[in-house]
Design an enzyme around this catalytic site. Structure first.
Site, short mmCIF file in Angstrom:
data_model
loop_
_atom_site.label_atom_id
_atom_site.label_comp_id
_atom_site.label_asym_id
_atom_site.label_seq_id
_atom_site.Cartn_x
_atom_site.Cartn_y
_atom_site.Cartn_z
CG HIS A 55 -2.01 0.94 1.25
ND1 HIS A 55 -3.24 0.65 1.82
CD2 HIS A 55 -2.11 2.20 0.78
CE1 HIS A 55 -4.04 1.70 1.69
NE2 HIS A 55 -3.37 2.67 1.08
NE ARG A 59 0.07 11.48 -2.52
CZ ARG A 59 -0.94 10.87 -1.92
NH1 ARG A 59 -1.78 10.11 -2.62
NH2 ARG A 59 -1.15 11.02 -0.64
CG ASN A 89 -4.94 7.64 -4.31
OD1 ASN A 89 -3.85 7.11 -4.47
ND2 ASN A 89 -5.27 8.28 -3.20
CG ASP A 149 -6.36 3.32 -0.31
OD1 ASP A 149 -6.98 2.97 0.70
OD2 ASP A 149 -5.47 4.18 -0.29
CG HIS A 176 -10.41 3.36 1.96
ND1 HIS A 176 -9.35 4.20 2.20
CD2 HIS A 176 -11.47 3.91 2.58
CE1 HIS A 176 -9.76 5.21 2.94
NE2 HIS A 176 -11.04 5.06 3.19
CG HIS A 229 -6.11 1.76 5.58
ND1 HIS A 229 -7.47 1.58 5.58
CD2 HIS A 229 -5.83 2.51 4.49
CE1 HIS A 229 -7.98 2.20 4.53
NE2 HIS A 229 -7.01 2.76 3.84
CG ASN A 275 -9.56 7.83 5.39
OD1 ASN A 275 -9.96 6.88 6.04
ND2 ASN A 275 -10.18 8.25 4.29
CG ASP A 302 -2.43 4.60 3.73
OD1 ASP A 302 -2.29 5.04 2.57
OD2 ASP A 302 -3.45 4.83 4.42
O1 DOR Z 1 -4.72 8.85 4.92
C1 DOR Z 1 -4.90 8.45 3.79
N1 DOR Z 1 -4.27 9.01 2.74
N2 DOR Z 1 -5.78 7.48 3.58
C2 DOR Z 1 -6.17 7.10 2.35
O2 DOR Z 1 -6.99 6.23 2.25
C3 DOR Z 1 -5.63 7.78 1.17
C4 DOR Z 1 -4.33 8.41 1.46
C5 DOR Z 1 -3.89 9.40 0.41
O3 DOR Z 1 -3.98 9.10 -0.79
O4 DOR Z 1 -3.39 10.46 0.78
ZN ZN Z 2 -7.12 3.96 2.30
#
Ligand code: DOR
Ligand code: ZN
Length: 431
Positions: A55, A59, A89, A149, A176, A229, A275, A302
Protein backbone atom coordinates in the site's frame (compact mmCIF):
# COMPACT_ATOMS: atom_id res chain seq x y z
CA UNK A 1 27.89 -7.44 -12.67
CA UNK A 2 30.64 -8.51 -10.22
CA UNK A 3 29.83 -11.22 -7.73
CA UNK A 4 28.95 -10.04 -4.25
CA UNK A 5 29.69 -11.91 -1.06
CA UNK A 6 27.62 -11.01 1.99
CA UNK A 7 29.81 -12.15 4.91
CA UNK A 8 28.52 -13.35 8.25
CA UNK A 9 24.89 -12.19 8.12
CA UNK A 10 22.36 -13.59 10.54
CA UNK A 11 19.98 -15.46 8.25
CA UNK A 12 16.62 -15.55 9.97
CA UNK A 13 16.06 -19.06 11.28
CA UNK A 14 19.36 -20.37 9.91
CA UNK A 15 22.06 -18.61 11.92
CA UNK A 16 25.27 -16.97 10.66
CA UNK A 17 26.02 -17.61 7.01
CA UNK A 18 27.75 -16.14 3.98
CA UNK A 19 25.67 -15.56 0.86
CA UNK A 20 27.23 -15.39 -2.60
CA UNK A 21 25.27 -13.42 -5.19
CA UNK A 22 25.99 -13.92 -8.88
CA UNK A 23 24.05 -12.42 -11.81
CA UNK A 24 21.32 -11.17 -9.48
CA UNK A 25 20.65 -14.52 -7.88
CA UNK A 26 21.85 -16.47 -4.87
CA UNK A 27 24.66 -18.74 -6.04
CA UNK A 28 25.70 -20.33 -2.75
CA UNK A 29 25.08 -20.19 0.99
CA UNK A 30 27.52 -21.44 3.63
CA UNK A 31 30.95 -20.59 4.93
CA UNK A 32 32.40 -19.10 1.79
CA UNK A 33 35.34 -17.32 0.26
CA UNK A 34 35.06 -16.01 -3.26
CA UNK A 35 37.98 -14.57 -5.17
CA UNK A 36 37.10 -11.41 -7.06
CA UNK A 37 33.76 -10.93 -5.31
CA UNK A 38 32.90 -7.62 -3.71
CA UNK A 39 32.59 -8.35 0.01
CA UNK A 40 29.84 -6.83 2.16
CA UNK A 41 30.71 -7.17 5.84
CA UNK A 42 27.44 -8.18 7.50
CA UNK A 43 28.83 -9.04 10.90
CA UNK A 44 26.08 -8.39 13.44
CA UNK A 45 23.48 -7.66 10.75
CA UNK A 46 20.21 -9.50 10.16
CA UNK A 47 19.43 -10.49 6.58
CA UNK A 48 15.73 -10.24 5.78
CA UNK A 49 13.95 -11.01 2.53
CA UNK A 50 13.40 -7.55 0.97
CA UNK A 51 10.37 -5.83 2.45
CA UNK A 52 7.21 -5.69 0.32
CA UNK A 53 4.66 -2.89 0.68
CA UNK A 54 1.07 -3.63 -0.27
CA UNK A 55 0.00 0.00 0.00
CA UNK A 56 2.11 2.88 -1.33
CA UNK A 57 0.94 6.19 -2.78
CA UNK A 58 3.62 7.23 -5.28
CA UNK A 59 1.62 10.26 -6.57
CA UNK A 60 2.89 9.97 -10.14
CA UNK A 61 1.27 10.75 -12.53
CA UNK A 62 -0.23 14.03 -11.42
CA UNK A 63 1.20 15.10 -8.07
CA UNK A 64 4.92 15.02 -8.75
CA UNK A 65 5.30 17.93 -6.32
CA UNK A 66 4.48 15.50 -3.48
CA UNK A 67 6.28 12.37 -4.72
CA UNK A 68 7.46 10.72 -7.92
CA UNK A 69 7.90 7.07 -8.72
CA UNK A 70 11.64 7.70 -8.46
CA UNK A 71 11.60 9.57 -5.13
CA UNK A 72 9.05 7.17 -3.64
CA UNK A 73 11.04 4.10 -4.61
CA UNK A 74 14.24 5.69 -3.28
CA UNK A 75 12.38 6.11 0.02
CA UNK A 76 11.26 2.49 -0.27
CA UNK A 77 14.82 1.24 -0.78
CA UNK A 78 15.99 3.34 2.17
CA UNK A 79 13.32 1.66 4.27
CA UNK A 80 14.44 -1.83 3.23
CA UNK A 81 11.78 -2.44 0.57
CA UNK A 82 12.44 -4.24 -2.70
CA UNK A 83 8.87 -4.08 -3.99
CA UNK A 84 5.95 -1.71 -3.58
CA UNK A 85 2.35 -1.83 -4.79
CA UNK A 86 1.39 1.59 -6.14
CA UNK A 87 -2.13 2.75 -5.28
CA UNK A 88 -4.40 3.87 -8.09
CA UNK A 89 -5.43 7.32 -6.81
CA UNK A 90 -3.12 9.27 -9.11
CA UNK A 91 -4.13 11.98 -11.62
CA UNK A 92 -5.21 10.54 -14.00
CA UNK A 93 -6.46 7.62 -11.95
CA UNK A 94 -4.84 4.26 -12.72
CA UNK A 95 -8.04 2.88 -14.21
CA UNK A 96 -6.76 1.98 -17.68
CA UNK A 97 -4.04 -0.26 -19.10
CA UNK A 98 -2.19 2.84 -20.29
CA UNK A 99 -1.76 4.37 -16.84
CA UNK A 100 -0.75 1.16 -15.06
CA UNK A 101 1.78 0.44 -17.81
CA UNK A 102 3.16 3.97 -17.43
CA UNK A 103 3.60 3.56 -13.67
CA UNK A 104 5.29 0.17 -14.10
CA UNK A 105 7.63 1.63 -16.75
CA UNK A 106 8.56 4.56 -14.48
CA UNK A 107 9.39 2.05 -11.75
CA UNK A 108 11.64 0.05 -14.06
CA UNK A 109 13.40 3.18 -15.31
CA UNK A 110 14.13 4.37 -11.76
CA UNK A 111 15.40 0.95 -10.69
CA UNK A 112 15.16 1.36 -6.91
CA UNK A 113 12.36 -1.11 -6.21
CA UNK A 114 9.94 -3.20 -8.21
CA UNK A 115 6.74 -1.22 -8.70
CA UNK A 116 3.58 -3.27 -9.05
CA UNK A 117 0.68 -1.02 -10.01
CA UNK A 118 -2.69 -1.54 -8.36
CA UNK A 119 -5.62 -0.85 -10.69
CA UNK A 120 -8.72 1.11 -9.76
CA UNK A 121 -11.92 -0.87 -9.19
CA UNK A 122 -14.14 1.88 -10.60
CA UNK A 123 -13.67 4.49 -13.31
CA UNK A 124 -12.19 7.62 -11.74
CA UNK A 125 -12.59 6.02 -8.27
CA UNK A 126 -16.16 7.26 -8.47
CA UNK A 127 -17.71 4.01 -7.32
CA UNK A 128 -20.20 3.93 -10.19
CA UNK A 129 -18.86 1.89 -13.12
CA UNK A 130 -16.28 -0.87 -13.13
CA UNK A 131 -12.92 0.20 -14.54
CA UNK A 132 -11.17 -1.75 -17.31
CA UNK A 133 -10.18 -4.51 -14.92
CA UNK A 134 -9.62 -7.12 -17.62
CA UNK A 135 -7.50 -4.79 -19.75
CA UNK A 136 -5.31 -3.88 -16.75
CA UNK A 137 -4.95 -7.55 -15.80
CA UNK A 138 -3.97 -8.45 -19.36
CA UNK A 139 -1.63 -5.48 -19.79
CA UNK A 140 2.15 -5.52 -19.52
CA UNK A 141 1.69 -4.38 -15.90
CA UNK A 142 -0.03 -7.70 -15.11
CA UNK A 143 -2.31 -6.14 -12.47
CA UNK A 144 -3.72 -8.60 -9.94
CA UNK A 145 -4.80 -6.27 -7.13
CA UNK A 146 -7.55 -3.67 -7.60
CA UNK A 147 -8.50 -0.93 -5.18
CA UNK A 148 -10.31 2.41 -5.05
CA UNK A 149 -8.20 3.27 -1.99
CA UNK A 150 -8.81 6.73 -0.67
CA UNK A 151 -12.44 5.82 -1.37
CA UNK A 152 -14.48 2.85 -0.32
CA UNK A 153 -16.23 0.66 -2.88
CA UNK A 154 -19.40 1.33 -0.95
CA UNK A 155 -22.01 0.19 -3.49
CA UNK A 156 -22.58 -3.50 -2.69
CA UNK A 157 -23.61 -4.28 -6.26
CA UNK A 158 -20.40 -2.81 -7.68
CA UNK A 159 -18.37 -4.66 -5.05
CA UNK A 160 -20.09 -7.93 -5.91
CA UNK A 161 -19.43 -7.49 -9.64
CA UNK A 162 -15.79 -6.57 -9.00
CA UNK A 163 -15.31 -9.68 -6.85
CA UNK A 164 -16.92 -11.91 -9.45
CA UNK A 165 -14.72 -10.39 -12.14
CA UNK A 166 -11.36 -10.71 -10.37
CA UNK A 167 -12.18 -14.23 -9.25
CA UNK A 168 -12.00 -15.37 -12.90
CA UNK A 169 -8.27 -14.72 -12.99
CA UNK A 170 -7.31 -15.13 -9.33
CA UNK A 171 -7.26 -11.39 -8.63
CA UNK A 172 -7.97 -9.56 -5.45
CA UNK A 173 -9.95 -6.52 -4.32
CA UNK A 174 -8.20 -4.41 -1.68
CA UNK A 175 -10.96 -2.55 0.14
CA UNK A 176 -10.64 0.82 1.87
CA UNK A 177 -13.37 0.02 4.38
CA UNK A 178 -15.25 3.20 5.20
CA UNK A 179 -19.04 3.57 4.95
CA UNK A 180 -19.14 7.10 3.53
CA UNK A 181 -22.50 8.03 5.02
CA UNK A 182 -21.09 7.44 8.49
CA UNK A 183 -18.00 9.59 7.98
CA UNK A 184 -19.36 12.71 6.29
CA UNK A 185 -17.36 15.66 7.57
CA UNK A 186 -15.31 13.46 9.88
CA UNK A 187 -11.96 14.79 11.09
CA UNK A 188 -10.66 12.31 13.64
CA UNK A 189 -11.62 9.19 15.59
CA UNK A 190 -15.04 9.49 17.23
CA UNK A 191 -14.67 9.22 20.99
CA UNK A 192 -13.96 11.20 24.14
CA UNK A 193 -11.06 13.12 22.55
CA UNK A 194 -13.09 14.25 19.51
CA UNK A 195 -15.88 15.30 21.86
CA UNK A 196 -13.46 17.32 23.95
CA UNK A 197 -11.80 18.95 20.94
CA UNK A 198 -15.10 19.61 19.21
CA UNK A 199 -14.01 17.88 16.00
CA UNK A 200 -16.55 15.77 14.07
CA UNK A 201 -15.85 12.10 14.75
CA UNK A 202 -15.10 9.17 12.43
CA UNK A 203 -16.86 6.27 14.11
CA UNK A 204 -15.14 2.89 14.15
CA UNK A 205 -18.38 1.29 12.99
CA UNK A 206 -17.92 2.97 9.59
CA UNK A 207 -14.96 0.63 9.04
CA UNK A 208 -16.43 -2.39 10.76
CA UNK A 209 -19.74 -2.31 8.88
CA UNK A 210 -17.98 -2.49 5.50
CA UNK A 211 -15.58 -5.20 6.66
CA UNK A 212 -18.51 -7.29 7.90
CA UNK A 213 -20.39 -6.80 4.62
CA UNK A 214 -17.38 -7.61 2.47
CA UNK A 215 -16.55 -10.74 4.46
CA UNK A 216 -20.05 -11.92 3.56
CA UNK A 217 -19.64 -10.92 -0.09
CA UNK A 218 -16.27 -12.71 -0.24
CA UNK A 219 -17.86 -15.86 1.13
CA UNK A 220 -20.88 -15.55 -1.16
CA UNK A 221 -18.83 -15.05 -4.32
CA UNK A 222 -15.85 -17.21 -3.35
CA UNK A 223 -13.53 -14.35 -4.24
CA UNK A 224 -10.58 -12.88 -2.35
CA UNK A 225 -10.85 -9.65 -0.37
CA UNK A 226 -8.00 -7.81 1.29
CA UNK A 227 -8.73 -5.17 3.91
CA UNK A 228 -6.52 -2.09 3.79
CA UNK A 229 -5.34 -0.30 6.94
CA UNK A 230 -7.44 -2.09 9.56
CA UNK A 231 -7.64 0.20 12.55
CA UNK A 232 -10.14 -1.01 15.15
CA UNK A 233 -10.39 -3.85 17.66
CA UNK A 234 -13.85 -4.83 16.43
CA UNK A 235 -12.57 -5.09 12.84
CA UNK A 236 -10.02 -7.60 14.12
CA UNK A 237 -12.82 -9.68 15.73
CA UNK A 238 -14.78 -9.77 12.48
CA UNK A 239 -11.72 -10.81 10.46
CA UNK A 240 -10.79 -13.48 13.00
CA UNK A 241 -14.27 -15.01 12.80
CA UNK A 242 -14.26 -14.83 9.01
CA UNK A 243 -10.91 -16.63 8.78
CA UNK A 244 -12.11 -19.29 11.22
CA UNK A 245 -14.97 -20.00 8.80
CA UNK A 246 -12.53 -20.26 5.91
CA UNK A 247 -13.36 -16.99 4.15
CA UNK A 248 -10.63 -15.89 1.74
CA UNK A 249 -9.86 -12.64 3.47
CA UNK A 250 -6.55 -11.01 4.36
CA UNK A 251 -5.78 -7.81 6.20
CA UNK A 252 -3.05 -5.25 6.68
CA UNK A 253 -2.26 -2.80 9.44
CA UNK A 254 -0.28 0.42 9.10
CA UNK A 255 2.68 1.28 11.33
CA UNK A 256 0.97 4.45 12.63
CA UNK A 257 -2.04 2.45 13.83
CA UNK A 258 0.36 0.24 15.78
CA UNK A 259 1.94 3.13 17.65
CA UNK A 260 -0.03 6.39 17.72
CA UNK A 261 -3.44 7.23 19.20
CA UNK A 262 -6.08 9.94 18.85
CA UNK A 263 -4.47 11.71 21.80
CA UNK A 264 -2.07 13.13 19.18
CA UNK A 265 -4.94 15.23 17.77
CA UNK A 266 -4.77 17.42 20.89
CA UNK A 267 -1.79 19.12 19.24
CA UNK A 268 -4.03 20.15 16.31
CA UNK A 269 -1.01 19.32 14.15
CA UNK A 270 -2.42 18.00 10.84
CA UNK A 271 0.56 15.67 10.47
CA UNK A 272 -1.55 13.35 12.66
CA UNK A 273 -4.60 13.50 10.39
CA UNK A 274 -4.96 10.22 8.53
CA UNK A 275 -7.66 8.02 7.05
CA UNK A 276 -8.63 5.82 8.83
CA UNK A 277 -7.88 8.00 11.85
CA UNK A 278 -5.59 7.24 14.77
CA UNK A 279 -7.72 5.31 17.27
CA UNK A 280 -7.62 4.51 21.00
CA UNK A 281 -4.97 2.74 23.11
CA UNK A 282 -7.17 -0.34 23.32
CA UNK A 283 -7.29 -0.57 19.51
CA UNK A 284 -3.50 -0.28 19.28
CA UNK A 285 -3.07 -3.15 21.76
CA UNK A 286 -5.50 -5.40 19.87
CA UNK A 287 -3.90 -4.58 16.49
CA UNK A 288 -0.44 -5.46 17.83
CA UNK A 289 -1.66 -8.77 19.22
CA UNK A 290 -3.52 -9.55 15.97
CA UNK A 291 -0.39 -8.85 13.93
CA UNK A 292 1.67 -11.18 16.12
CA UNK A 293 -1.04 -13.84 15.96
CA UNK A 294 -1.58 -13.59 12.20
CA UNK A 295 -5.21 -12.45 12.18
CA UNK A 296 -3.67 -9.37 10.58
CA UNK A 297 -1.51 -10.79 7.82
CA UNK A 298 0.83 -7.94 6.95
CA UNK A 299 2.22 -4.53 7.75
CA UNK A 300 1.52 -2.05 4.93
CA UNK A 301 2.66 1.54 5.05
CA UNK A 302 -0.12 3.58 3.40
CA UNK A 303 2.80 5.90 2.59
CA UNK A 304 0.86 9.07 1.75
CA UNK A 305 3.16 11.97 0.85
CA UNK A 306 1.52 15.40 0.75
CA UNK A 307 2.86 18.73 -0.44
CA UNK A 308 3.19 21.52 2.18
CA UNK A 309 0.15 23.45 0.93
CA UNK A 310 -2.01 20.35 1.52
CA UNK A 311 -0.67 19.60 4.98
CA UNK A 312 0.69 22.76 6.61
CA UNK A 313 -2.74 24.32 7.11
CA UNK A 314 -5.55 24.14 9.62
CA UNK A 315 -6.62 20.63 10.64
CA UNK A 316 -9.96 20.64 8.82
CA UNK A 317 -8.43 21.72 5.50
CA UNK A 318 -5.48 19.30 5.60
CA UNK A 319 -5.39 16.14 3.49
CA UNK A 320 -5.26 12.88 5.42
CA UNK A 321 -2.12 10.77 5.24
CA UNK A 322 1.44 10.40 6.49
CA UNK A 323 4.78 9.17 5.21
CA UNK A 324 5.59 5.56 5.99
CA UNK A 325 8.21 3.85 3.86
CA UNK A 326 11.36 4.99 5.67
CA UNK A 327 10.06 4.38 9.18
CA UNK A 328 7.88 1.27 8.79
CA UNK A 329 10.53 -1.32 9.67
CA UNK A 330 11.47 0.51 12.87
CA UNK A 331 7.83 0.85 13.94
CA UNK A 332 7.10 -2.79 13.10
CA UNK A 333 10.04 -3.81 15.30
CA UNK A 334 8.65 -1.68 18.14
CA UNK A 335 5.16 -3.13 17.70
CA UNK A 336 6.47 -6.68 17.74
CA UNK A 337 8.32 -6.34 21.02
CA UNK A 338 11.25 -3.99 20.45
CA UNK A 339 14.74 -4.61 19.03
CA UNK A 340 15.88 -6.97 21.81
CA UNK A 341 12.80 -9.17 21.83
CA UNK A 342 11.46 -9.07 18.28
CA UNK A 343 11.10 -12.41 16.53
CA UNK A 344 12.84 -11.67 13.22
CA UNK A 345 11.25 -14.64 11.52
CA UNK A 346 7.79 -13.32 12.42
CA UNK A 347 8.84 -9.84 11.29
CA UNK A 348 9.96 -11.26 7.92
CA UNK A 349 6.64 -13.06 7.62
CA UNK A 350 4.54 -9.92 8.19
CA UNK A 351 6.65 -7.41 6.25
CA UNK A 352 7.91 -9.53 3.36
CA UNK A 353 6.83 -13.11 2.78
CA UNK A 354 3.10 -12.72 3.36
CA UNK A 355 2.63 -9.38 1.57
CA UNK A 356 4.56 -10.81 -1.43
CA UNK A 357 2.21 -13.78 -1.45
CA UNK A 358 -0.92 -11.60 -1.17
CA UNK A 359 0.21 -9.41 -4.08
CA UNK A 360 1.38 -12.41 -6.13
CA UNK A 361 4.97 -11.13 -6.37
CA UNK A 362 6.72 -14.44 -6.76
CA UNK A 363 10.32 -13.23 -6.87
CA UNK A 364 9.89 -11.32 -3.60
CA UNK A 365 9.39 -12.42 -0.02
CA UNK A 366 11.82 -15.31 -0.46
CA UNK A 367 14.52 -16.27 2.00
CA UNK A 368 17.93 -16.80 0.42
CA UNK A 369 18.27 -20.11 -1.33
CA UNK A 370 20.38 -21.06 -4.35
CA UNK A 371 18.72 -19.92 -7.54
CA UNK A 372 16.41 -17.37 -5.90
CA UNK A 373 16.53 -13.69 -6.90
CA UNK A 374 18.75 -11.75 -4.50
CA UNK A 375 16.13 -9.37 -3.06
CA UNK A 376 17.29 -8.73 0.49
CA UNK A 377 17.74 -6.13 3.13
CA UNK A 378 20.46 -6.01 5.77
CA UNK A 379 19.34 -4.58 9.10
CA UNK A 380 21.43 -3.46 12.05
CA UNK A 381 19.36 -4.61 15.04
CA UNK A 382 21.56 -2.80 17.57
CA UNK A 383 21.54 0.64 15.93
CA UNK A 384 19.01 3.44 16.32
CA UNK A 385 18.34 6.69 14.46
CA UNK A 386 16.51 9.94 14.87
CA UNK A 387 13.96 10.96 12.26
CA UNK A 388 14.88 14.24 10.58
CA UNK A 389 12.20 15.14 7.98
CA UNK A 390 14.71 17.06 5.82
CA UNK A 391 16.89 13.96 5.69
CA UNK A 392 14.21 11.70 4.24
CA UNK A 393 14.38 10.48 0.65
CA UNK A 394 10.70 11.20 0.09
CA UNK A 395 9.89 14.51 -1.60
CA UNK A 396 7.40 15.25 1.16
CA UNK A 397 7.98 15.98 4.84
CA UNK A 398 4.77 14.81 6.53
CA UNK A 399 6.23 12.27 8.93
CA UNK A 400 4.57 12.00 12.35
CA UNK A 401 7.88 10.84 13.83
CA UNK A 402 9.99 13.99 13.40
CA UNK A 403 12.59 14.13 16.17
CA UNK A 404 11.73 10.65 17.41
CA UNK A 405 14.46 8.14 18.10
CA UNK A 406 13.63 4.81 16.46
CA UNK A 407 15.26 1.39 16.74
CA UNK A 408 17.13 -0.51 13.98
CA UNK A 409 18.61 0.83 10.75
CA UNK A 410 18.67 -0.42 7.18
CA UNK A 411 22.30 -0.90 6.21
CA UNK A 412 21.79 -2.26 2.71
CA UNK A 413 19.05 -3.20 0.28
CA UNK A 414 19.67 -5.45 -2.72
CA UNK A 415 17.33 -5.68 -5.69
CA UNK A 416 18.31 -8.61 -7.91
CA UNK A 417 21.78 -8.37 -6.42
CA UNK A 418 22.22 -4.67 -7.14
CA UNK A 419 22.68 -2.42 -4.13
CA UNK A 420 19.95 0.23 -3.98
CA UNK A 421 21.22 1.15 -0.51
CA UNK A 422 24.73 0.46 0.78
CA UNK A 423 26.26 1.51 4.12
CA UNK A 424 22.91 3.10 4.92
CA UNK A 425 23.12 5.41 1.91
CA UNK A 426 20.96 5.39 -1.21
CA UNK A 427 22.96 4.43 -4.29
CA UNK A 428 23.09 7.25 -6.83
CA UNK A 429 24.15 4.69 -9.41
CA UNK A 430 22.63 1.31 -8.79
CA UNK A 431 25.19 -1.47 -9.20
O1 DOR B 1 -4.72 8.85 4.92
C1 DOR B 1 -4.90 8.45 3.79
N1 DOR B 1 -4.27 9.01 2.74
N2 DOR B 1 -5.78 7.48 3.58
C2 DOR B 1 -6.17 7.10 2.35
O2 DOR B 1 -6.99 6.23 2.25
C3 DOR B 1 -5.63 7.78 1.17
C4 DOR B 1 -4.33 8.41 1.46
C5 DOR B 1 -3.89 9.40 0.41
O3 DOR B 1 -3.98 9.10 -0.79
O4 DOR B 1 -3.39 10.46 0.78
ZN1 ZN C 1 -7.12 3.96 2.30
Amino acid sequence: MTDRLIKGADLVGKGRRDVLIRDGRVAEIGSLTAAGAEVVDADGLVLLPGLVDLHTHLREPGREDAETVRSGTRAAAKGGYTAVCAMANSYPVADTAGVVEQVAALGKAAGYADVQPIGAVSIGLEGKQLAEIGAMAGSAANVRVFSDDGHCVSDPVLMRRALEYVKTFGGLIAQHAEEPRLTEGAQMNEGPVSAELGLPGWPSVAEEAIIARDVLLAEYTGARVHFCHVSTARSVDIIREAKARGAQVTAEVCPHHLLLTDEAARTYDPVYKVNPPLRRDADVAVLRAALAEGVIDAVATDHAPHAPQDKDCEWAAARPGMLGLETALSIAVLALGGPDDVDWDLLAERTSRTPARIAGLEAHGRDPQPGAEANFTLVDPAASWTVVPEGLASLSRNTPYAGRKLPVTVQATFLRGRATVLNGTIAEEIQ
